[in-house]
Design a protein around this motif. Sequence first.
Motif, PDB file in Angstrom:
ATOM      1  N   UNK A  80      -4.350  44.787  39.988  1.00 11.66           N
ATOM      2  CA  UNK A  80      -4.598  44.330  39.489  1.00 11.66           C
ATOM      3  C   UNK A  80      -4.884  43.234  38.873  1.00 11.66           C
ATOM      4  N   UNK A  81      -4.489  42.200  37.992  1.00  7.96           N
ATOM      5  CA  UNK A  81      -4.522  41.506  37.427  1.00  7.96           C
ATOM      6  C   UNK A  81      -3.663  40.506  36.381  1.00  7.96           C
ATOM      7  N   UNK A  82      -4.066  39.330  36.356  1.00  9.40           N
ATOM      8  CA  UNK A  82      -3.167  37.668  36.561  1.00  9.40           C
ATOM      9  C   UNK A  82      -3.815  37.286  34.563  1.00  9.40           C
ATOM     10  N   UNK A  96      -8.990  42.029  40.194  1.00  9.78           N
ATOM     11  CA  UNK A  96      -9.560  42.120  41.529  1.00  9.78           C
ATOM     12  C   UNK A  96      -9.072  44.414  41.769  1.00  9.78           C
ATOM     13  N   UNK A  97     -10.145  44.508  42.217  1.00 11.74           N
ATOM     14  CA  UNK A  97     -10.757  45.837  42.928  1.00 11.74           C
ATOM     15  C   UNK A  97     -10.042  46.125  44.963  1.00 11.74           C
ATOM     16  N   UNK A  98      -9.142  46.503  45.020  1.00 12.41           N
ATOM     17  CA  UNK A  98      -9.152  46.563  46.682  1.00 12.41           C
ATOM     18  C   UNK A  98      -8.999  47.825  47.078  1.00 12.41           C
ATOM     19  N   UNK A 140      -7.582  40.432  50.135  1.00 10.79           N
ATOM     20  CA  UNK A 140      -8.321  38.950  49.548  1.00 10.79           C
ATOM     21  C   UNK A 140      -9.087  38.752  50.346  1.00 10.79           C
ATOM     22  N   UNK A 141     -10.294  38.378  50.756  1.00  9.12           N
ATOM     23  CA  UNK A 141     -11.338  37.114  50.988  1.00  9.12           C
ATOM     24  C   UNK A 141     -11.357  36.451  49.759  1.00  9.12           C
ATOM     25  N   UNK A 142     -11.895  36.726  48.621  1.00  9.84           N
ATOM     26  CA  UNK A 142     -12.183  35.870  47.586  1.00  9.84           C
ATOM     27  C   UNK A 142     -11.013  35.105  46.621  1.00  9.84           C
ATOM     28  N   UNK A 143     -10.302  34.278  47.444  1.00  5.84           N
ATOM     29  CA  UNK A 143      -9.346  33.668  46.633  1.00  5.84           C
ATOM     30  C   UNK A 143      -9.265  32.817  45.881  1.00  5.84           C
ATOM     31  N   UNK A 144      -8.027  31.789  45.074  1.00  2.00           N
ATOM     32  CA  UNK A 144      -8.116  31.017  44.491  1.00  2.00           C
ATOM     33  C   UNK A 144      -8.784  29.440  44.456  1.00  2.00           C
ATOM     34  N   UNK A 145      -7.942  29.716  45.845  1.00  3.00           N
ATOM     35  CA  UNK A 145      -7.492  28.315  46.945  1.00  3.00           C
ATOM     36  C   UNK A 145      -7.075  28.302  48.159  1.00  3.00           C
ATOM     37  N   UNK A 146      -7.775  27.829  48.802  1.00  5.27           N
ATOM     38  CA  UNK A 146      -6.813  27.606  50.600  1.00  5.27           C
ATOM     39  C   UNK A 146      -5.054  27.755  51.084  1.00  5.27           C
ATOM     40  N   UNK A 160     -11.521  39.493  42.329  1.00  4.64           N
ATOM     41  CA  UNK A 160     -10.128  38.693  43.168  1.00  4.64           C
ATOM     42  C   UNK A 160      -9.084  39.590  42.661  1.00  4.64           C
ATOM     43  N   UNK A 161      -8.846  40.312  43.544  1.00  3.16           N
ATOM     44  CA  UNK A 161      -7.417  41.071  43.752  1.00  3.16           C
ATOM     45  C   UNK A 161      -5.655  40.062  43.433  1.00  3.16           C
ATOM     46  N   UNK A 162      -5.252  39.816  42.992  1.00  5.39           N
ATOM     47  CA  UNK A 162      -3.720  38.950  42.732  1.00  5.39           C
ATOM     48  C   UNK A 162      -3.439  39.768  43.657  1.00  5.39           C
ATOM     49  N   UNK A 163      -3.063  40.935  43.728  1.00  7.04           N
ATOM     50  CA  UNK A 163      -1.692  41.659  44.696  1.00  7.04           C
ATOM     51  C   UNK A 163      -2.030  41.605  46.509  1.00  7.04           C
ATOM     52  N   UNK A 164      -3.549  41.634  46.568  1.00 14.06           N
ATOM     53  CA  UNK A 164      -4.129  41.514  48.232  1.00 14.06           C
ATOM     54  C   UNK A 164      -4.312  39.679  48.278  1.00 14.06           C
ATOM     55  N   UNK A 165      -3.521  38.500  47.595  1.00  9.76           N
ATOM     56  CA  UNK A 165      -3.970  37.267  48.075  1.00  9.76           C
ATOM     57  C   UNK A 165      -3.299  37.319  49.160  1.00  9.76           C
ATOM     58  N   UNK A 166      -3.378  35.979  49.979  1.00 10.04           N
ATOM     59  CA  UNK A 166      -1.778  36.116  51.501  1.00 10.04           C
ATOM     60  C   UNK A 166      -0.923  36.040  50.878  1.00 10.04           C
ATOM     61  N   UNK A 167       0.814  36.472  51.398  1.00  9.24           N
ATOM     62  CA  UNK A 167       1.659  35.593  50.773  1.00  9.24           C
ATOM     63  C   UNK A 167       1.425  34.307  50.772  1.00  9.24           C
ATOM     64  N   UNK A 168       0.702  33.619  50.905  1.00  4.50           N
ATOM     65  CA  UNK A 168       1.211  31.816  50.817  1.00  4.50           C
ATOM     66  C   UNK A 168       0.866  31.703  49.209  1.00  4.50           C
TER      67      UNK A 168
END
Length: 453
Positions: A80-82, A96-98, A140-146, A160-168
């Motif tokens: 996915x991408x932004x 990013x790719x997962x 995803x563990x390569x995140x733009x912020x905590x 960094x795959x946005x669709x696999x970022x945490x729901x937060x």
Amino acid sequence: MKNRLFKLIALLFSSLVYAQAGHVMQGVGSVNMSMGGAATAQPLDISGALQWNPASISSFDDKILKLDIGLFFSSPELSSSLPPNMLFDGSPAVYGVTKDDRGVSPMPALAYVWAKPDSKHTFGASAFGISGFGVTFPQEDNLPMDMNGNPNPNWNPNNSNPINWPQALNGFGHIQSDYMLLQVGLTYAYQLTDNISIGVQPNINYASLELMPNPTANPSMVGYPSTDKATAIGFGAQFGVYYVSDFGLKLGASYKTTQKFSDFEFENTYLDGSSAKSKFNMDYPAILSLGIGYSTNSFDLALDFRRVDYENTEGFSKTGWTQTASVAGFGWDNISILSAGIQYKGIKKLPIRLGYTYSSNPISNGVAFYNVPATAIIKDAYQFGLSYKLNDRFNIDGVYHYGVSDGKTTGQMLSPMLASQTNPLGAIPGSTVSYDMNTSMVMVGVSYTFDNK
């Protein structure tokens, strides 16, 4: 008691099944898979006959038991991408790719046919895993912020795959799905004449479904919940007609009705520890199969065409967001499947088979986002198989399968917060979500013919 019995059968014979054509298995058992799934008018073994045309089991004059066990491997990739400036003014583009980390899954099938040479009646029973999908995409563990919104100075936006970022962070986090459909059929065929047979097969079905997160449930302020596996029971039938000429030509047709299921009843757990129940209904689509076959002393040829009616099937016909921001359904289109196979019988006791299967894609670009948990869509599948006749009783079969999606299924990322009259699905401008996969499988089978005296 009945539910426990189906759970036991499901555990033994349908641990997990991956789809080949939509979420419909292209074939059942080593012989049928090696012919690309073509069997509506060319019943080379009892498993393919029971699966695709109940009338064609009239071609068997013995009591036959068949068991197949396969190991199936798939390698889905989710990306996915932004676009730039999506996170904040001046933020870079993100991509990013997962990769799926599920591994190998078993694929068993069990069939039995009994008949007498001088009888017009043939009976059969089967337990097949006929449908399924499943993915495991890690968070995803390569995140733009905590989780508190503090920037990550080591963040790499190019991996960094946005669709696999945490729901937060407005992703889905860890994505996991498991869907399995076990079908138990009791089959009866009657030979009207020396050339024409008819058949019927009532079915009872057992399905299980797990979604993490569960987008069919209403989200809370902290996102969508996770859920344990839910189960459902379904009923349906299949009808068929089979014609064999006196010069090798064979024709067949069958119709499998929609398999109607009870609701999946989910016990949902949200990220804040709260819980709630939800329901989701997902039937199995009606399938029309037409087949032609031709046999000589050295060759068997088979060609099947199928039409799968997703557009009138509960759980697949609807799409979009509900008023409470849950997902209404998968939104799949009807698909066409073409199966072709050839068997060479010129080597004594060692027939060799080649098979090919083509399937159109039920997932349009607009609903690709909704179908991330069901990415197992294969366009082209290739099979090589053979058999060896040990003696008059035992026969051993084997097949190798390789399937490709032939390009990614691609669409835009969606958000219910952006849904409007001009943007009903809430597409995020400039974003993408896509997935593709390859599959491979090795399967062996053994059949035993009983003394029919």
